[in-house]
Design an enzyme around this catalytic site. Sequence first.
Site, PDB file in Angstrom:
ATOM      1  N   ARG A  16       0.894  -1.190   0.013  1.00  0.00           N
ATOM      2  CA  ARG A  16       0.037  -0.122   0.094  1.00  0.00           C
ATOM      3  C   ARG A  16       0.929   1.275  -0.127  1.00  0.00           C
ATOM      4  O   ARG A  16       0.657   2.312  -0.965  1.00  0.00           O
ATOM      5  CB  ARG A  16      -1.059   0.023   1.358  1.00  0.00           C
ATOM      6  N   THR A  17       1.798   1.353   0.783  1.00  0.00           N
ATOM      7  CA  THR A  17       2.579   2.550   1.062  1.00  0.00           C
ATOM      8  C   THR A  17       3.180   3.112  -0.222  1.00  0.00           C
ATOM      9  O   THR A  17       3.101   4.145  -0.779  1.00  0.00           O
ATOM     10  CB  THR A  17       3.556   2.599   2.253  1.00  0.00           C
ATOM     11  N   LYS A  33      25.901  -4.434  -1.551  1.00  0.00           N
ATOM     12  CA  LYS A  33      27.215  -4.515  -2.025  1.00  0.00           C
ATOM     13  C   LYS A  33      28.076  -3.656  -0.893  1.00  0.00           C
ATOM     14  O   LYS A  33      29.239  -3.398  -0.795  1.00  0.00           O
ATOM     15  CB  LYS A  33      27.638  -3.894  -3.143  1.00  0.00           C
ATOM     16  N   ARG A  93      11.716   3.695   2.906  1.00  0.00           N
ATOM     17  CA  ARG A  93      11.082   2.717   4.134  1.00  0.00           C
ATOM     18  C   ARG A  93      12.497   1.871   4.321  1.00  0.00           C
ATOM     19  O   ARG A  93      13.221   1.377   3.649  1.00  0.00           O
ATOM     20  CB  ARG A  93       9.896   1.935   3.740  1.00  0.00           C
ATOM     21  N   HIS A  95       5.716   6.333  11.334  1.00  0.00           N
ATOM     22  CA  HIS A  95       5.098   6.317   9.900  1.00  0.00           C
ATOM     23  C   HIS A  95       4.225   7.433   9.640  1.00  0.00           C
ATOM     24  O   HIS A  95       2.847   7.103   9.768  1.00  0.00           O
ATOM     25  CB  HIS A  95       4.231   4.701  10.075  1.00  0.00           C
TER      26      HIS A  95
HETATM   27  C1  NCD Z   1       2.216  -0.695   8.034  1.00  0.00           C
HETATM   28  C2  NCD Z   1       3.262  -0.670   8.147  1.00  0.00           C
HETATM   29  O1  NCD Z   1       4.297  -0.822   7.307  1.00  0.00           O
HETATM   30  O2  NCD Z   1       3.876  -0.316   9.349  1.00  0.00           O
HETATM   31  N1  NCD Z   1       1.565  -1.028   6.855  1.00  0.00           N
HETATM   32  C3  NCD Z   1       1.380   0.107   5.997  1.00  0.00           C
HETATM   33  O3  NCD Z   1       2.200   0.937   5.761  1.00  0.00           O
HETATM   34  N2  NCD Z   1       0.035   0.190   5.931  1.00  0.00           N
HETATM   35  C4  NCD Z   1       1.370  -1.695   9.327  1.00  0.00           C
HETATM   36  C5  NCD Z   1       2.152  -3.209   9.160  1.00  0.00           C
HETATM   37  O4  NCD Z   1       2.705  -3.581   8.246  1.00  0.00           O
HETATM   38  O5  NCD Z   1       1.497  -3.802  10.122  1.00  0.00           O
END
Ligand code: NCD
Length: 443
Positions: A54-55, A83, A105, A133
Site C-alpha cells: 500500500r504505502t 554490496k 522505508r 510512519h
Molecule cells: C503498516 C507498516 O508498514 O507499518 N503498513 C502500512 O504501511 N500500511 C502496518 C503493518 O505493516 O502492520
Amino acid sequence: MNRIRHLVSVDDLSIQEILELFERAREFGEDLKGFASTCPGMISASLFYEPSTRTRLSFESAMQRLGGGVLTAAEMKTSSAAKGESLPDTVRVVSGAYADLIVLRHPSEGAAKLASEFSTVPVINAGDGSHEHPTQTLCDLYTLWLEKKHLEGLEVVLAGDLRYSRTIHSFAYALARFGANIVSVASRGLELPDYVLRRLREEYGVEPVPADTHQLKGIAEGSDAVYLTPNKPHQLSLFTDSQGLKVERVDAVYMTRPQTERHREGDSIDSYMRLGHETMDTEPMRDAILMHPLPRRDEISDELDDDPRSLYFKQAARGVPIRMAILALLLGKLKLKAKPPEAEARLVRVEMGKNPCPNTNCITHTEERHTRLGFRIMSRDPLRAACGYCSQEIPIGVVGCSTTRHFHRRDSAVARKIRADHLILFRDEAEALARGYSEASRG
Ligand code: NCD
C-alpha cells in the site's frame, strides 16, 4: 534561502497545516484525474528496504496522478546496499539528478532522519523500524476527520501490537496533539513502550489512567487497558474506582497485526486478540468505526468486512489523495496558509566514548560512521535526553558546561540551568574527566 522540508515525523507538520492538508486531500480525492498539471516533470524515488504494498503503490500512484514520474527501488536489500553501500551514499546519489523527492522505508529506527541529513531533496519517512510512519498517520487521521468531522475529544481504542507498530506510535502522538483520548488495549506483553508513554506525557501532557476492562468485553480480555488523555487527566483520575475509568463510548477502534518481524525473544502472540461481530456489537463499541493500516492477518475476522463500520479498505484508498497533498506540499507545488511548526531545537552534543543509544535497532548503530551523536532534551528536572534519531532515552551520568568545563550531577540545580547550547552529556564521571572536565565543587 528556503530550507528543504522533510517529513520524518508527524511532528514536522503543525496542526493547522494538517487540517489544511485534509481540505486539499478532499479536493484531490473528489477528482483524482484532475490534477495532472501539479507536478509535471518532477520525479519521486521510492527507496524501500522493507516489504510494502500500500504505502509504495499509493505514493507512486499519487505522484503519477500529480503528473510526475516515479523511480522504484522496491528491493533495496538486493541493490547496492547488498554490496555494502551506506544509506547516506545511496541518498546522496539519488537526491538531485535522479529524483526531486525520496520516499524511504527502512528497518532501522531513525533511518529517515539520517537520510534527511544527507539529502538535497525532501525525504519522506515511509516507516523506520518500529519508530514512526507519519504518512500512514495522516491517512488515519484523515479518515477519522472525514467520518467524525472533528478530532478533539474523540475516544479511540488502539489495539493489538502496540509495542512494535510504528503506525500506532505516530498515531498516538498525533491523537494526543489533536486532543483525542486513547484507550490502549494491547495484546499481552505488547504494550506501548516506555519511551512512547514518556513522550506522550512530557510533550503532550497525557496521563495514563487504568480503564475498566469489563466495559471493553471481547477486546480487552487479558489486557490491562489504559486510558490516555491529554484532557485534564488529574481530575479524571478522581473519577476512577477500583475497576478503573469507565469507557462509555468508543468512536473508533484501530487494530494492528502482530509485527512478528520485529519481535524479540520472549514476545508471544499466543493470545493475540481477534475482532468479530461479537466484540463490535458490545455497548461502547456499537457506534465505533473500525480501522486498520493493513495488511491484516486474522485479527479482524472476515465476517466484519461487509459491516458499514469497517473502513479499512476505504482508509487504504484515502492514502492516495492524502499523499498527493503531502507530495505537492513538499515539492513546493502546494502553498498552505498555516505556518509550519517551530524549527526543531538544535540537538545537544554528547561526549561519550561509544554510542550511548540503548536501542540496538537504531540507525546510529548500523550507520555509526555517519551519524552525529545528537540528543533532544526531554526534560530538565531531572535532565533527561532522547536519541535524536530513534527517540529512545539515553543514559546520562553527569552533565558538563562547555564554557566552565565543569561537570555536575544531572539532577543538580546547576545542571538544570546550563544553557542548551553549552550542555554536554556524559555517560559517567570517568568519561567527563577523560575529556578534560573537572568536578564543579573542586573548581
Ligand atoms: C503498516 C507498516 O508498514 O507499518 N503498513 C502500512 O504501511 N500500511 C502496518 C503493518 O505493516 O502492520
